[in-house]
Design an enzyme around this catalytic site. Structure first.
Site, PDB file in Angstrom:
ATOM      1  N   VAL A  15      59.144  23.279  45.528  1.00  0.00           N
ATOM      2  CA  VAL A  15      59.465  22.763  44.204  1.00  0.00           C
ATOM      3  C   VAL A  15      58.136  22.553  43.491  1.00  0.00           C
ATOM      4  O   VAL A  15      57.198  21.960  44.056  1.00  0.00           O
ATOM      5  CB  VAL A  15      60.305  21.472  44.294  1.00  0.00           C
ATOM      6  CG1 VAL A  15      60.361  20.763  42.944  1.00  0.00           C
ATOM      7  CG2 VAL A  15      61.731  21.835  44.742  1.00  0.00           C
ATOM      8  N   GLY A 254      51.838  36.608  39.391  1.00  0.00           N
ATOM      9  CA  GLY A 254      51.675  37.464  40.574  1.00  0.00           C
ATOM     10  C   GLY A 254      53.020  37.681  41.261  1.00  0.00           C
ATOM     11  O   GLY A 254      53.331  38.791  41.725  1.00  0.00           O
ATOM     12  N   ASP A 255      53.837  36.652  41.328  1.00  0.00           N
ATOM     13  CA  ASP A 255      55.147  36.768  41.990  1.00  0.00           C
ATOM     14  C   ASP A 255      56.085  37.656  41.172  1.00  0.00           C
ATOM     15  O   ASP A 255      56.873  38.430  41.738  1.00  0.00           O
ATOM     16  CB  ASP A 255      55.767  35.377  42.177  1.00  0.00           C
ATOM     17  CG  ASP A 255      54.884  34.494  43.037  1.00  0.00           C
ATOM     18  OD1 ASP A 255      54.192  35.037  43.913  1.00  0.00           O
ATOM     19  OD2 ASP A 255      54.873  33.268  42.811  1.00  0.00           O
ATOM     20  N   SER A 294      60.263  31.428  33.917  1.00  0.00           N
ATOM     21  CA  SER A 294      59.561  32.287  32.958  1.00  0.00           C
ATOM     22  C   SER A 294      59.902  33.768  33.179  1.00  0.00           C
ATOM     23  O   SER A 294      59.436  34.629  32.436  1.00  0.00           O
ATOM     24  CB  SER A 294      58.046  32.096  33.105  1.00  0.00           C
ATOM     25  OG  SER A 294      57.580  32.656  34.317  1.00  0.00           O
TER      26      SER A 294
HETATM   27  P1  ATP Z   1      49.549  33.482  39.728  1.00  0.00           P
HETATM   28  O1  ATP Z   1      48.809  32.985  40.942  1.00  0.00           O
HETATM   29  O2  ATP Z   1      49.135  32.812  38.452  1.00  0.00           O
HETATM   30  O3  ATP Z   1      51.012  33.544  39.936  1.00  0.00           O
HETATM   31  P2  ATP Z   1      48.201  35.886  40.371  1.00  0.00           P
HETATM   32  O4  ATP Z   1      46.798  35.392  40.248  1.00  0.00           O
HETATM   33  O5  ATP Z   1      48.757  36.079  41.717  1.00  0.00           O
HETATM   34  O6  ATP Z   1      49.162  35.011  39.489  1.00  0.00           O
HETATM   35  P3  ATP Z   1      47.449  37.867  38.465  1.00  0.00           P
HETATM   36  O7  ATP Z   1      46.610  38.954  38.972  1.00  0.00           O
HETATM   37  O8  ATP Z   1      46.794  36.789  37.674  1.00  0.00           O
HETATM   38  O9  ATP Z   1      48.312  37.294  39.669  1.00  0.00           O
HETATM   39  O10 ATP Z   1      48.608  38.455  37.550  1.00  0.00           O
HETATM   40  C1  ATP Z   1      49.593  39.369  37.990  1.00  0.00           C
HETATM   41  C2  ATP Z   1      49.951  40.284  36.846  1.00  0.00           C
HETATM   42  O11 ATP Z   1      50.417  39.505  35.744  1.00  0.00           O
HETATM   43  C3  ATP Z   1      48.778  41.095  36.307  1.00  0.00           C
HETATM   44  O12 ATP Z   1      48.658  42.314  37.017  1.00  0.00           O
HETATM   45  C4  ATP Z   1      49.158  41.272  34.849  1.00  0.00           C
HETATM   46  O13 ATP Z   1      49.997  42.412  34.724  1.00  0.00           O
HETATM   47  C5  ATP Z   1      49.964  40.024  34.517  1.00  0.00           C
HETATM   48  N1  ATP Z   1      49.144  38.986  33.865  1.00  0.00           N
HETATM   49  C6  ATP Z   1      48.549  37.913  34.438  1.00  0.00           C
HETATM   50  N2  ATP Z   1      47.884  37.159  33.531  1.00  0.00           N
HETATM   51  C7  ATP Z   1      48.098  37.748  32.338  1.00  0.00           C
HETATM   52  C8  ATP Z   1      47.696  37.464  30.984  1.00  0.00           C
HETATM   53  N3  ATP Z   1      46.942  36.391  30.692  1.00  0.00           N
HETATM   54  N4  ATP Z   1      48.083  38.329  30.015  1.00  0.00           N
HETATM   55  C9  ATP Z   1      48.828  39.413  30.287  1.00  0.00           C
HETATM   56  N5  ATP Z   1      49.246  39.734  31.530  1.00  0.00           N
HETATM   57  C10 ATP Z   1      48.889  38.935  32.548  1.00  0.00           C
HETATM   58  O1  RIB Z   2      52.596  31.808  42.784  1.00  0.00           O
HETATM   59  C1  RIB Z   2      53.031  30.622  42.199  1.00  0.00           C
HETATM   60  C2  RIB Z   2      53.582  29.724  43.261  1.00  0.00           C
HETATM   61  O2  RIB Z   2      52.542  29.324  44.129  1.00  0.00           O
HETATM   62  C3  RIB Z   2      54.173  28.432  42.740  1.00  0.00           C
HETATM   63  O3  RIB Z   2      55.550  28.544  42.473  1.00  0.00           O
HETATM   64  C4  RIB Z   2      53.853  27.426  43.836  1.00  0.00           C
HETATM   65  O4  RIB Z   2      54.981  26.894  44.457  1.00  0.00           O
HETATM   66  C5  RIB Z   2      52.955  28.169  44.810  1.00  0.00           C
HETATM   67  O5  RIB Z   2      53.657  28.613  45.906  1.00  0.00           O
END
Ligand code: ATP
Ligand code: RIB
Length: 315
Positions: A15, A254-255, A294
């Site tokens: 959560v 990322g997810d 989202s």
């Molecule tokens: P998080 O940990 O925040 O869930 P992450 O760090 O695992 O994300 P990122 O590489 O930041 O993953 O983002 C995954 C995808 O989301 C990127 O490949 C891109 O397509 C999109 N993305 C992330 N941030 C942005 C942004 N500021 N504007 C547009 N697209 C974005």
């Molecule tokens: O990737 C985002 C996720 O990281 C959040 O939902 C949080 O629970 C952590 O697992």
């Protein structure tokens, strides 16, 4: 859509306790945050929900705590029509929780308390084997014990099931075990942690991807935030852009990428196109606040596809 893909996620459910703040407090300092939001999260659960919203049939294998959050999390999966026959509530342990802090730029800082996620063991994968064997693709992350991740990778390989691994949060690992996956998808900081190499420039990202390929990983996708993703494999090295959106909260981007990519790929969408669509799906998720909430539905994604503008890289 050619046929409904079947995706199984062996992973975490948390959560998320999200605070929106102008800045982070200094040590010993107390400040006021602007807003608070609570929602369902956890990398495994988020990826399952993204896959489901993109049109897959999804099964979740997870462990929850016997607290307020456990039954509510099961209800959340059920509201998305995600199979929960292998989601169990355990006594004597909390559910996974994640205090998250989001700055005005949309950038986040996350602290994960794994709780029951840390009790998902290889024996639980055996219990779920009949279900898992029906999957086109199994998705894994690192918010459950690493021994369960390694075991599931071997299980997927032995049963000819595609395996997508999101090595998040980044931690030191046995790369030999991970080389058996079909797709290895870290973000920049996870790639840096695991390879021990910087990923700040385009050349560094390429060198880091090459490092994983040399250790036997067949396909690497490094997600690069606003700069999209780098795909690397035998004879392939290509940057694929993100999309221009009004970013409010990047948590879960990322997810969104992983869950949608696995679905598109299992549907039969060609790899490069599946990555481009996943970049769009993930970019759009950053224009809304929250994690799972989202994520867009497939019809919403299709609607945006017509007008979406790739974002020039700053790398
Ligand atoms: P998080 O940990 O925040 O869930 P992450 O760090 O695992 O994300 P990122 O590489 O930041 O993953 O983002 C995954 C995808 O989301 C990127 O490949 C891109 O397509 C999109 N993305 C992330 N941030 C942005 C942004 N500021 N504007 C547009 N697209 C974005
Ligand atoms: O990737 C985002 C996720 O990281 C959040 O939902 C949080 O629970 C952590 O697992």
């Amino acid at each position: 859509m050619s046929r409904q893909p079947r995706i199984a996620v062996v992973g975490s459910a948390n959560v998320d306790l999200v605070t929106f703040t102008e800045r982070f407090p200094a040590p010993g300092e107390t400040i006021f945050g602007q807003e608070f939001d609570m929602g369902f999260g956890g990398k495994g659960a988020n990826q399952a929900v993204a896959a489901r919203l993109c049109g897959a049939q999804v099964s979740m294998v997870a462990r929850l705590g016997a607290d307020l959050f456990g039954p509510a999390t099961i209800q959340n999966f059920e509201s998305h029509q995600i199979d929960t026959s292998h989601v169990r509530v355990l006594e004597g342990v909390s559910s996974g929780v994640a205090p998250i802090f989001v700055e005005p730029s949309g950038e986040n800082r996350i602290l994960v308390v794994k709780g029951a996620n840390d009790r998902l063991m290889p024996a639980d994968v055996d219990l779920a084997a009949p279900l898992l064997k029906q999957a086109d693709c199994i998705i894994l992350q690192f918010e459950i014990p690493l021994e369960t991740v390694y075991y599931t990778i071997r299980f997927a390989r032995a049963n000819g099931i595609k395996c997508v691994l999101n090595p998040a949060p980044g931690q030191p690992v046995d790369l030999e075990e991970l080389a058996r996956v079909d797709y290895f998808i870290p973000n920049e900081s996870e790639a840096e942690t695991i390879a021990g190499k910087p990923v700040k420039t385009a050349d560094e990202a390429k060198a880091c991807a090459q490092y994983f390929l040399e250790r036997g990983v067949p396909r690497v996708i490094i997600t690069l935030g606003v700069n999209g993703a780098l795909l690397a494999g035998d004879g392939v090295l290509e940057f694929i852009p993100a999309y221009t959106v009004d970013t409010k909260d990047t948590t879960g981007a990322g997810d969104a990428f992983i869950g949608s990519f696995a679905t598109f790929l299992a549907e039969g969408v060609p790899e490069r196109e599946a990555i481009a669509q996943a970049c769009l799906y993930a970019s759009l998720s950053t224009s809304r606040v929250g994690t799972q909430k989202s994520f867009l539905s497939r019809p919403e994604l299709e609607m945006h596809r017509k007008t979406a503008k790739p974002r020039p890289s700053t790398l």
